[in-house]
Design a protein around this motif. Structure first.
Motif: not given
Length: 291
Positions: A17-24, A28-29, A264-267, A271-273
């Protein structure tokens, strides 16, 4: 008591959970927040230049012709390439599932080998095969057909990349479908033969319902993967010719790392997500109790 019973489970899960929070979840947020700003090269120099713009990046993308061209190219690649890849995978799996076939392990390994090969290395090789005077042109010349500028003609550039992607990826789906085919009870085929069902009827009424869950999983994973195409056009065509192979991820890469429009790239990424989430919710109804 319940808390005490669950605590060891949470303790074991804590590192993951720590790895997912830090690296995912964290990145994403951060990317979503970035998509609401005008984060660019000036903001990299100083965060004082960063401004919150809300959903302006999303609205601007919807008014950008190149974005829609990239979206159309991505849909073309996904909705043509994915069904073709699944069809080739199913044909290969059914061929390997025939009891009379010898050396199944050797054939399975040979068909799976392209999937484990380096994507970039394979794309470079195919770029030379599809180039002027390459193997594909030699084959056309041998059968009396004119040469085709596979990667230089906008009409053929995306079909050529689709052909490469199908060759590269069908082996993985083949193994999944082969495992599903081997779990379809032979009694169903025997009963269908007794009832007079031919090969097509047995395929339609026994094979397809029997592998429907695996077939849907393969379709979802393949379509989602094809929507994320990037390396193929980056290596083989650089988005050309005439922007015929610019995809959403290639557009996002150029926007973010060539022009430094990271907001722009993050948007574009989100959209793809949203598109992929929408596709994952489209589950067809399947008949239960068949296999």
């Amino acid at each position: 008591m319940r808390t005490r019973r669950l605590s060891p489970g949470f303790l074991f899960a804590a590192p993951a959970l720590f790895v997912l929070t830090v690296f995912f979840f964290g990145p994403v947020c951060a990317a979503f927040v970035m998509s609401l700003t005008d984060f660019d090269i000036y903001a990299l120099a100083s965060l004082h230049n960063l401004r919150f713009v809300g959903f302006a990046n999303y609205l601007d993308l919807l008014q950008t012709p190149l974005f829609w061209r990239a979206f159309a190219n991505t849909c073309y690649f996904a909705f043509v390439g994915a069904p073709l890849s699944i069809a080739v995978s199913l044909i290969a799996a059914m061929a390997l599932n025939v009891p009379a076939v010898r050396l199944k392990s050797l054939h399975r390994t040979a068909l799976f080998a392209p999937y484990v090969a380096s994507l970039v290395a394979a794309a470079v090789v195919w770029r030379y095969l599809l180039g002027s005077g390459g193997a594909f042109d030699e084959i056309l010349h041998a059968i009396g057909l004119p040469a085709v500028d596979w990667l230089g003609d906008p009409r053929w550039s995306m079909p050529a990349i689709i052909l490469f992607a199908v060759w590269k990826n069908f082996g993985y789906n083949m193994l999944i479908l082969l495992a599903a085919l081997q779990n379809v009870p032979q009694d169903l085929y025997d009963a269908a033969r007794v009832d007079g069902a031919g090969p097509w009827m047995r395929f339609h009424h026994v094979t397809v319902p029997g592998i429907a869950p695996s077939l849907w999983l393969v379709a979802l994973l393949t379509t989602a993967g094809y929507f994320q195409i990037f390396a193929e056009p980056y290596v083989m065509t650089q988005g050309g010719p005439a922007q015929s192979t610019v995809t959403l991820l290639y557009f996002m890469y150029q926007d973010g790392f060539k022009w430094w429009n990271l907001g722009h790239a993050s948007a574009t990424a989100f959209i793809l997500f949203a598109v992929l989430v929408g596709l994952s919710l489209l589950r067809p109804r399947t008949r239960e109790g068949v296999a």
